[in-house]
Write an enzyme that holds these catalytic residues in place. Sequence first.
Site, PDB file in Angstrom:
ATOM      1  N   ASP A  37       0.820  -1.212   0.000  1.00 46.42           N
ATOM      2  CA  ASP A  37       0.000   0.000   0.000  1.00 46.42           C
ATOM      3  C   ASP A  37       0.859   1.270   0.000  1.00 46.42           C
ATOM      4  O   ASP A  37       0.405   2.341   0.395  1.00 46.42           O
ATOM      5  CB  ASP A  37      -0.941   0.013   1.197  1.00 46.42           C
ATOM      6  CG  ASP A  37      -0.208  -0.100   2.527  1.00 46.42           C
ATOM      7  OD1 ASP A  37       1.018  -0.298   2.514  1.00 46.42           O
ATOM      8  OD2 ASP A  37      -0.871   0.017   3.576  1.00 46.42           O
ATOM      9  N   HIS A 240      24.212   1.760 -17.960  1.00 55.19           N
ATOM     10  CA  HIS A 240      23.082   2.140 -17.108  1.00 55.19           C
ATOM     11  C   HIS A 240      23.192   1.481 -15.739  1.00 55.19           C
ATOM     12  O   HIS A 240      22.218   0.960 -15.203  1.00 55.19           O
ATOM     13  CB  HIS A 240      21.755   1.779 -17.788  1.00 55.19           C
ATOM     14  CG  HIS A 240      21.445   2.635 -18.971  1.00 55.19           C
ATOM     15  ND1 HIS A 240      20.501   2.301 -19.910  1.00 55.19           N
ATOM     16  CD2 HIS A 240      21.960   3.808 -19.378  1.00 55.19           C
ATOM     17  CE1 HIS A 240      20.451   3.235 -20.847  1.00 55.19           C
ATOM     18  NE2 HIS A 240      21.334   4.161 -20.545  1.00 55.19           N
ATOM     19  N   ASP A 257      26.640   9.922 -13.496  1.00 56.57           N
ATOM     20  CA  ASP A 257      25.644  10.457 -14.435  1.00 56.57           C
ATOM     21  C   ASP A 257      24.416  10.788 -13.601  1.00 56.57           C
ATOM     22  O   ASP A 257      23.694   9.893 -13.155  1.00 56.57           O
ATOM     23  CB  ASP A 257      25.319   9.403 -15.503  1.00 56.57           C
ATOM     24  CG  ASP A 257      24.429   9.942 -16.615  1.00 56.57           C
ATOM     25  OD1 ASP A 257      23.713  10.932 -16.392  1.00 56.57           O
ATOM     26  OD2 ASP A 257      24.440   9.355 -17.720  1.00 56.57           O
ATOM     27  N   ASP A 268      20.922  16.883 -17.116  1.00 58.84           N
ATOM     28  CA  ASP A 268      21.519  15.559 -17.350  1.00 58.84           C
ATOM     29  C   ASP A 268      23.017  15.760 -17.549  1.00 58.84           C
ATOM     30  O   ASP A 268      23.450  16.198 -18.621  1.00 58.84           O
ATOM     31  CB  ASP A 268      20.869  14.920 -18.581  1.00 58.84           C
ATOM     32  CG  ASP A 268      21.356  13.500 -18.839  1.00 58.84           C
ATOM     33  OD1 ASP A 268      22.128  12.974 -18.022  1.00 58.84           O
ATOM     34  OD2 ASP A 268      20.971  12.926 -19.880  1.00 58.84           O
ATOM     35  N   HIS A 347      27.228   3.981 -27.875  1.00 62.25           N
ATOM     36  CA  HIS A 347      25.982   4.752 -27.848  1.00 62.25           C
ATOM     37  C   HIS A 347      26.132   6.018 -28.684  1.00 62.25           C
ATOM     38  O   HIS A 347      27.210   6.346 -29.196  1.00 62.25           O
ATOM     39  CB  HIS A 347      25.576   5.103 -26.406  1.00 62.25           C
ATOM     40  CG  HIS A 347      26.604   5.874 -25.634  1.00 62.25           C
ATOM     41  ND1 HIS A 347      26.777   7.235 -25.770  1.00 62.25           N
ATOM     42  CD2 HIS A 347      27.508   5.471 -24.703  1.00 62.25           C
ATOM     43  CE1 HIS A 347      27.732   7.641 -24.958  1.00 62.25           C
ATOM     44  NE2 HIS A 347      28.196   6.593 -24.294  1.00 62.25           N
ATOM     45  N   HIS A 351      21.082  13.339 -26.940  1.00 62.16           N
ATOM     46  CA  HIS A 351      19.634  13.183 -27.085  1.00 62.16           C
ATOM     47  C   HIS A 351      18.991  14.513 -26.738  1.00 62.16           C
ATOM     48  O   HIS A 351      19.606  15.386 -26.104  1.00 62.16           O
ATOM     49  CB  HIS A 351      19.104  12.062 -26.181  1.00 62.16           C
ATOM     50  CG  HIS A 351      19.523  12.187 -24.744  1.00 62.16           C
ATOM     51  ND1 HIS A 351      18.922  13.066 -23.854  1.00 62.16           N
ATOM     52  CD2 HIS A 351      20.500  11.561 -24.037  1.00 62.16           C
ATOM     53  CE1 HIS A 351      19.509  12.963 -22.667  1.00 62.16           C
ATOM     54  NE2 HIS A 351      20.472  12.062 -22.741  1.00 62.16           N
ATOM     55  N   HIS A 358      15.237  11.961 -21.657  1.00 65.34           N
ATOM     56  CA  HIS A 358      15.341  11.637 -23.084  1.00 65.34           C
ATOM     57  C   HIS A 358      14.088  12.237 -23.714  1.00 65.34           C
ATOM     58  O   HIS A 358      13.061  11.576 -23.829  1.00 65.34           O
ATOM     59  CB  HIS A 358      15.433  10.130 -23.311  1.00 65.34           C
ATOM     60  CG  HIS A 358      16.680   9.520 -22.756  1.00 65.34           C
ATOM     61  ND1 HIS A 358      16.704   8.335 -22.052  1.00 65.34           N
ATOM     62  CD2 HIS A 358      17.968   9.948 -22.777  1.00 65.34           C
ATOM     63  CE1 HIS A 358      17.936   8.055 -21.676  1.00 65.34           C
ATOM     64  NE2 HIS A 358      18.728   9.016 -22.108  1.00 65.34           N
ATOM     65  N   GLU A 381      27.475  13.809 -25.115  1.00 65.16           N
ATOM     66  CA  GLU A 381      28.015  12.869 -24.131  1.00 65.16           C
ATOM     67  C   GLU A 381      28.817  11.733 -24.746  1.00 65.16           C
ATOM     68  O   GLU A 381      28.447  10.562 -24.641  1.00 65.16           O
ATOM     69  CB  GLU A 381      26.868  12.280 -23.292  1.00 65.16           C
ATOM     70  CG  GLU A 381      25.711  11.714 -24.111  1.00 65.16           C
ATOM     71  CD  GLU A 381      24.663  11.034 -23.242  1.00 65.16           C
ATOM     72  OE1 GLU A 381      25.061  10.265 -22.346  1.00 65.16           O
ATOM     73  OE2 GLU A 381      23.478  11.274 -23.472  1.00 65.16           O
ATOM     74  N   TYR A 385      34.642   3.025 -23.088  1.00 60.49           N
ATOM     75  CA  TYR A 385      34.410   1.998 -22.071  1.00 60.49           C
ATOM     76  C   TYR A 385      35.264   0.782 -22.427  1.00 60.49           C
ATOM     77  O   TYR A 385      35.036   0.128 -23.456  1.00 60.49           O
ATOM     78  CB  TYR A 385      32.929   1.624 -22.019  1.00 60.49           C
ATOM     79  CG  TYR A 385      32.027   2.845 -22.005  1.00 60.49           C
ATOM     80  CD1 TYR A 385      31.707   3.486 -20.808  1.00 60.49           C
ATOM     81  CD2 TYR A 385      31.531   3.386 -23.192  1.00 60.49           C
ATOM     82  CE1 TYR A 385      30.916   4.616 -20.801  1.00 60.49           C
ATOM     83  CE2 TYR A 385      30.740   4.516 -23.192  1.00 60.49           C
ATOM     84  CZ  TYR A 385      30.431   5.137 -21.997  1.00 60.49           C
ATOM     85  OH  TYR A 385      29.648   6.261 -21.994  1.00 60.49           O
ATOM     86  N   ARG A 403      32.844   8.960 -19.382  1.00 64.62           N
ATOM     87  CA  ARG A 403      31.827   9.693 -20.141  1.00 64.62           C
ATOM     88  C   ARG A 403      31.801  11.122 -19.619  1.00 64.62           C
ATOM     89  O   ARG A 403      31.902  11.354 -18.412  1.00 64.62           O
ATOM     90  CB  ARG A 403      30.450   9.046 -19.999  1.00 64.62           C
ATOM     91  CG  ARG A 403      29.377   9.727 -20.832  1.00 64.62           C
ATOM     92  CD  ARG A 403      28.113   8.873 -21.009  1.00 64.62           C
ATOM     93  NE  ARG A 403      27.393   8.601 -19.776  1.00 64.62           N
ATOM     94  CZ  ARG A 403      27.353   7.414 -19.179  1.00 64.62           C
ATOM     95  NH1 ARG A 403      28.008   6.389 -19.697  1.00 64.62           N
ATOM     96  NH2 ARG A 403      26.668   7.246 -18.066  1.00 64.62           N
ATOM     97  N   GLU A 405      29.390  14.518 -20.096  1.00 70.53           N
ATOM     98  CA  GLU A 405      28.101  14.926 -20.663  1.00 70.53           C
ATOM     99  C   GLU A 405      27.717  16.312 -20.183  1.00 70.53           C
ATOM    100  O   GLU A 405      27.764  16.608 -18.991  1.00 70.53           O
ATOM    101  CB  GLU A 405      27.006  13.924 -20.262  1.00 70.53           C
ATOM    102  CG  GLU A 405      25.630  14.282 -20.774  1.00 70.53           C
ATOM    103  CD  GLU A 405      24.586  13.256 -20.329  1.00 70.53           C
ATOM    104  OE1 GLU A 405      23.526  13.185 -20.970  1.00 70.53           O
ATOM    105  OE2 GLU A 405      24.844  12.529 -19.349  1.00 70.53           O
TER     106      GLU A 405
END
Length: 439
Positions: A37, A240, A257, A268, A347, A351, A358, A381, A385, A403, A405
């Site tokens: 709940d 991610h 990130d 972002d 990648h 975006h 996104h 970005e 890797y 990375r 960004e």
Amino acid sequence: MIGRKEFARRRKQLMRMMGKDSIAIVPTSPEQVRNRDVEFPFRADSDFFYLTGFHEPEAVAVLMPGRPHGEYLLFCRERDPHLETWTGRRAGTRGAIEQYDANDAFPIGDIDEILPGLLESCERVFHTMGSRPEFDKRVMDWINRIRQGARMGSRTPDKFFSLEHLLHDMRLYKSRSELRVMRTAARVACSAHRRAMQACRPGMHEYEIEAELVHEFRRAGMVPAYPGIVGGGENGCILHYTENSQPLQDGDLLLIDAGAEYDCYASDITRTFPVNGRFSDAQKTLYKVVLAAQEAAIREVRAGNHWNDPHEAAVRVLTRGLLKLGILKGKLSALIRDEAYRRFYMHRTGHWLGMDVHDVGDYKVGGEWRVLEPGMVLTVEPGLYIPAGSRGVAKKWWNTGIRIEDDVLVTSGDPEVLSAAAPKTVAEIESLMALESEK
């Protein structure tokens, strides 16, 4: 904050494009149960909020251009002193009119009785199907109810359009008010990244650094725009990664990130820095390749260029850097053509950014990459890797995830980096972390 006049302007703009004899039906998000709940914190649907500024669940906006009794209708929860004692204040139908400028407001429980009659007077229905199947079924039930009365003279709408084709193109171009909000969200996120760099020490856990980020967001009255990524060492190679549970090792890099959401608008930002405050020679070399790629990509974020220009610029710099370091072998042109870089950079370079991290908006128009125009905001970005065990790659590069960004606004001139306050050169990062370690 976005003002009431801005929401009214958006509604009028959308209704002009819809034309008369049309109706738009826009539901907000349903509340989501976390467990048993307990519910997740409610966040309004972006399209719904873009048109209304209304934060409550169980609401539906209806737009009817040219309707004599009012073009903007809002179905929402009624005031209920008992329930409000438990779950918080409600605007109610009166508040929908007085605070949110609805021309008419009705209890959400009456929508099944009222909406079919509204649909009956329209030729065209604008509604985005597919994101909420249960609500889609209700819309079709309303339409079928009208069809059943056709023999009695009822008029059934015969043209259906996805609302997103109009609305999402509107959302792609940010107004001055939106940009003020996005700059604020970026400023707070930059402060959070600086705080994370200053707090970081070997032996801490990723979640401790995440707590520093959230602290900075919440004390500014904001929330995370998305689940933050705080990945040390090998975890930085997971695009991610959100477990954020492992200890931070001396000598590793930490990839963060994370962005703040303010008034339903996202920032972002990604930064990568050494856990101990000093880049190793190998880390510094790879980091500078990624930073050069990002700088090249940002230079391409100009009105008149197309969406893919920043990506192509980043790919050229990354591939050239990997070739120079011996991580890739061959001719530069062939490596780019064959996308050999995708082994280490899998990648895209960015975006759209706005109410959704996104954000909405087509990347191609008529099969061609979209031309960048002033008012558009996108991320830039690039990254590299190199996980442990990478075949043919020297061990000194293993477990390196980098990375960088930033949030970038297209202007009529040079691009504006909304997130420029977050340190990203080697010297800036090491200087900030050294100052903190001396305290």
